[in-house]
Structure formats: C-alpha cells, structure tokens
Design a protein around this motif. Structure first.
Motif, mmCIF file in Angstrom:
data_model
loop_
_atom_site.group_PDB
_atom_site.id
_atom_site.type_symbol
_atom_site.label_atom_id
_atom_site.label_comp_id
_atom_site.label_asym_id
_atom_site.label_seq_id
_atom_site.Cartn_x
_atom_site.Cartn_y
_atom_site.Cartn_z
ATOM 1 N N TYR A 178 0.855 -1.185 0.000
ATOM 2 C CA TYR A 178 0.000 0.000 0.000
ATOM 3 C C TYR A 178 0.894 1.240 0.000
ATOM 4 N N VAL A 179 0.623 2.171 -0.912
ATOM 5 C CA VAL A 179 1.384 3.411 -0.991
ATOM 6 C C VAL A 179 0.397 4.572 -0.828
ATOM 7 N N PHE A 180 0.622 5.388 0.202
ATOM 8 C CA PHE A 180 -0.238 6.536 0.476
ATOM 9 C C PHE A 180 0.341 7.767 -0.208
ATOM 10 N N ALA A 181 -0.415 8.299 -1.173
ATOM 11 C CA ALA A 181 0.086 9.430 -1.949
ATOM 12 C C ALA A 181 0.263 10.676 -1.090
ATOM 13 N N ALA A 182 -0.545 10.820 -0.041
ATOM 14 C CA ALA A 182 -0.523 12.042 0.762
ATOM 15 C C ALA A 182 0.835 12.276 1.401
ATOM 16 N N ASP A 183 1.485 11.225 1.864
ATOM 17 C CA ASP A 183 2.778 11.397 2.534
ATOM 18 C C ASP A 183 3.839 10.411 2.059
ATOM 19 N N GLY A 184 3.479 9.573 1.088
ATOM 20 C CA GLY A 184 4.455 8.643 0.536
ATOM 21 C C GLY A 184 4.708 7.415 1.374
ATOM 22 N N GLN A 185 3.977 7.223 2.466
ATOM 23 C CA GLN A 185 4.216 6.061 3.315
ATOM 24 C C GLN A 185 3.887 4.774 2.568
ATOM 25 N N VAL A 186 4.767 3.790 2.718
ATOM 26 C CA VAL A 186 4.565 2.479 2.117
ATOM 27 C C VAL A 186 4.396 1.462 3.238
ATOM 28 N N LEU A 187 3.284 0.743 3.215
ATOM 29 C CA LEU A 187 3.020 -0.300 4.189
ATOM 30 C C LEU A 187 2.797 -1.614 3.461
ATOM 31 N N THR A 188 3.225 -2.699 4.087
ATOM 32 C CA THR A 188 3.010 -4.020 3.501
ATOM 33 C C THR A 188 2.311 -4.916 4.505
ATOM 34 N N SER A 189 1.625 -5.922 3.976
ATOM 35 C CA SER A 189 0.923 -6.889 4.814
ATOM 36 C C SER A 189 1.125 -8.275 4.235
ATOM 37 N N ASP A 190 1.759 -9.162 5.007
ATOM 38 C CA ASP A 190 2.015 -10.536 4.579
ATOM 39 C C ASP A 190 0.926 -11.455 5.112
ATOM 40 N N SER A 191 0.438 -12.325 4.241
ATOM 41 C CA SER A 191 -0.631 -13.255 4.600
ATOM 42 C C SER A 191 -0.302 -14.654 4.097
ATOM 43 N N THR A 192 -0.874 -15.647 4.758
ATOM 44 C CA THR A 192 -0.779 -17.031 4.314
ATOM 45 C C THR A 192 -2.149 -17.673 4.433
ATOM 46 N N LEU A 193 -2.548 -18.398 3.403
ATOM 47 C CA LEU A 193 -3.805 -19.131 3.412
ATOM 48 C C LEU A 193 -3.531 -20.622 3.255
ATOM 49 N N ARG A 194 -4.382 -21.411 3.866
ATOM 50 C CA ARG A 194 -4.288 -22.865 3.746
ATOM 51 C C ARG A 194 -5.388 -23.355 2.808
ATOM 52 N N PHE A 195 -4.987 -24.070 1.772
ATOM 53 C CA PHE A 195 -5.931 -24.605 0.797
ATOM 54 C C PHE A 195 -6.236 -26.062 1.156
ATOM 55 N N ARG A 196 -7.430 -26.294 1.691
ATOM 56 C CA ARG A 196 -7.845 -27.625 2.133
ATOM 57 C C ARG A 196 -8.724 -28.292 1.079
ATOM 58 N N GLU A 197 -8.506 -29.572 0.881
ATOM 59 C CA GLU A 197 -9.355 -30.337 -0.020
ATOM 60 C C GLU A 197 -10.735 -30.533 0.600
ATOM 61 N N ARG A 198 -11.721 -30.729 -0.246
ATOM 62 C CA ARG A 198 -13.101 -30.910 0.221
ATOM 63 C C ARG A 198 -13.205 -32.062 1.224
ATOM 64 N N GLU A 199 -12.548 -33.171 0.920
ATOM 65 C CA GLU A 199 -12.629 -34.341 1.803
ATOM 66 C C GLU A 199 -11.981 -34.055 3.158
ATOM 67 N N GLU A 200 -10.897 -33.283 3.137
ATOM 68 C CA GLU A 200 -10.206 -32.940 4.382
ATOM 69 C C GLU A 200 -11.104 -32.114 5.289
ATOM 70 N N VAL A 201 -11.788 -31.118 4.710
ATOM 71 C CA VAL A 201 -12.670 -30.265 5.507
ATOM 72 C C VAL A 201 -13.819 -31.088 6.073
ATOM 73 N N GLY A 202 -14.398 -31.959 5.262
ATOM 74 C CA GLY A 202 -15.483 -32.800 5.739
ATOM 75 C C GLY A 202 -15.053 -33.677 6.896
ATOM 76 N N ALA A 203 -13.838 -34.235 6.789
ATOM 77 C CA ALA A 203 -13.330 -35.079 7.868
ATOM 78 C C ALA A 203 -13.080 -34.265 9.138
ATOM 79 N N ASP A 204 -12.568 -33.043 8.979
ATOM 80 C CA ASP A 204 -12.333 -32.184 10.140
ATOM 81 C C ASP A 204 -13.641 -31.864 10.856
ATOM 82 N N LEU A 205 -14.683 -31.565 10.089
ATOM 83 C CA LEU A 205 -15.970 -31.256 10.702
ATOM 84 C C LEU A 205 -16.539 -32.472 11.424
ATOM 85 N N ALA A 206 -16.450 -33.617 10.792
ATOM 86 C CA ALA A 206 -16.965 -34.830 11.413
ATOM 87 C C ALA A 206 -16.218 -35.148 12.698
#
Length: 244
Positions: free
Chosen positions: A186-214
């Motif tokens: 993210y770059v803010f034009a008003a003052d030039g500040q640059v901010l970053t945000s790191d994220s990680t997502l877990r991609f679960r298979e349909r069968e895995e999610v069903g087993a977790d719920l059960a």
C-alpha cells in the motif's frame, strides 16, 4: 499473528474503501434468513461489515476477531453499538448458544495452523445450540486461485475519502501447498508512506474439511458453490446435531 492489513490502524481504517463490493455476503445473509437465525456468531468479523448487515435486520450478533484495529473500526461504525464485539479468537468467547456461526471470505483459510483450526471448530461447536449451524467458505485448491494474485492483475489506485489516493497491489511470495503466502503493498500518496501486509492461506481439499468437521461432531448438511465465484469455492454448511 494477525495480518497487518487488519491490525495496523492506518490499514484497518481504509480496508472497506479498498474492498467496497461485498456482494459475497449476500449468500450468508440468505442462509441466515433461511435458517431463521436470530443469534449469530461471526468468527473473524474484521471491520464488521457482515455483523452489521445482520444487526440491521434485527439479529443478535457477536463478532469476534483477534485484530484489535479492525474491531475498533467495526465498533465505531453507525449501529456498532448493536453488536457485541470481542477482541480475540473463539477461545476468548463467553458461553454462547447461537443459531448460526459464520466464517466469511478468507477467515477459514487464514487459520493455517492445524491446532488452531481444530480449536476454532471446537469453539464454534460449543457456541452453537443443539441443531445450530456453522457455515464457511474455502477455495477449491484445484482452481489454483493464487495464479491470479499478481501486480498486473491487482494493481489499482483508490481515492479514499479523507485519506487521498492509495495505490495497492498483491504478489505471491511462496507456494508450498497446502500453504500459499502473498504480500499486499500500500502506498499513500498524501505522505508517501509504504506499508506491507504478509498473509498465508491454507488450501484444504473438500474431503479434508469434511473429515475435520466430522471429527469435531458436526454433520455436514450441504457443500455448495459460492454464488459469486461458481466452481471456485466450497461453501460448507455443518450442523451440531440435536442432543438426544
């Protein structure tokens, strides 16, 4: 750890402006209405968009999120006093007996640690009344959504009222399935500040999610497509069975 885009006060304050189209929440509103839910727990409520949609319809809502800056934004919105906001995860919840628990958007996938995922499902189950439902979405790994997360496709400049122009884009930083990491800039034009945000997502298979719920005692009543992303996501509708 909470991603900076939700935890940093400057980023939390512009989150809604950078993501104004929340048509994805319409399906959740319809599910709540179809189930006749009068009490809802919104897990990972963020800046409170969905919680306030329900509160506007007279639903009693508890919103919980570990990102304090986002919860502060939610609490300060018009109608925010109608929602019970809690900073933390499901382990911070008081005893509840809700009709419906939800995890919208990226919430379920953002819980990448298996222990934390298990604790979230246990906490949701405990918070539901017997016969209550849990609904959430998760991307189908086979569609490889991360191939579209690049600067060329995501770059935009948004004029945020009271803030000015904000330039933003996303880039993938690592693919080690089932985990995919990426960075928003993210770059803010008003003052030039640059901010970053790191994220990680877990991609679960349909069968895995069903087993977790059960494993946590849920009955899976349905697995649907997300209306706004047909063929790209699984929408799970689980139920805590009535007690005998």
């Amino acid at each position: 750890m909470t991603d900076e885009c939700f935890q940093h006060p400057r980023l939390a304050a512009i989150h809604d402006a950078l993501d104004p189209d929340r048509g994805d929440l319409d399906a959740y509103v319809r599910i709540a209405e179809q189930l006749g839910a009068r009490r809802v727990l919104d897990i990972g409520c963020g800046t409170g968009v969905f919680a306030l949609l329900l509160a506007d319809r007279g639903v009693e809502v508890v919103g919980v999120d570990p990102a304090g800056a986002s919860v502060d934004v939610a609490r300060g919105k018009p109608g925010g006093e109608r929602v019970r906001w809690i900073r933390g995860d499901v382990t911070a919840l008081p005893p509840l007996q809700v009709d419906l628990a939800t995890m919208t958007a990226n919430v379920a996938q953002a819980i990448v640690d298996p222990g934390a995922w298990d604790a979230t499902l246990r906490g949701a189950y405990t918070s539901l009344r017997p016969g209550g439902h849990l609904v959430f979405e998760t991307r189908d790994p086979a569609r490889r959504a991360w191939t579209e997360w690049n600067r060329e496709d995501s770059h935009r400049v948004t004029d945020v009222p009271g803030v000015g122009a904000v330039e933003s884009w996303v880039e993938v930083t690592d693919v080690s399935l089932p985990l995919v990491s990426f960075r928003w800039t993210y770059v803010f034009a008003a003052d030039g500040q640059v901010l970053t945000s790191d994220s990680t997502l877990r991609f679960r298979e349909r069968e895995e999610v069903g087993a977790d719920l059960a494993a946590r005692g849920f009955v899976v009543d349905d697995v649907r497509e997300a209306p706004d992303r047909p063929g790209r996501e699984f929408v799970f509708l689980g139920r805590r069975p009535p007690e005998g």
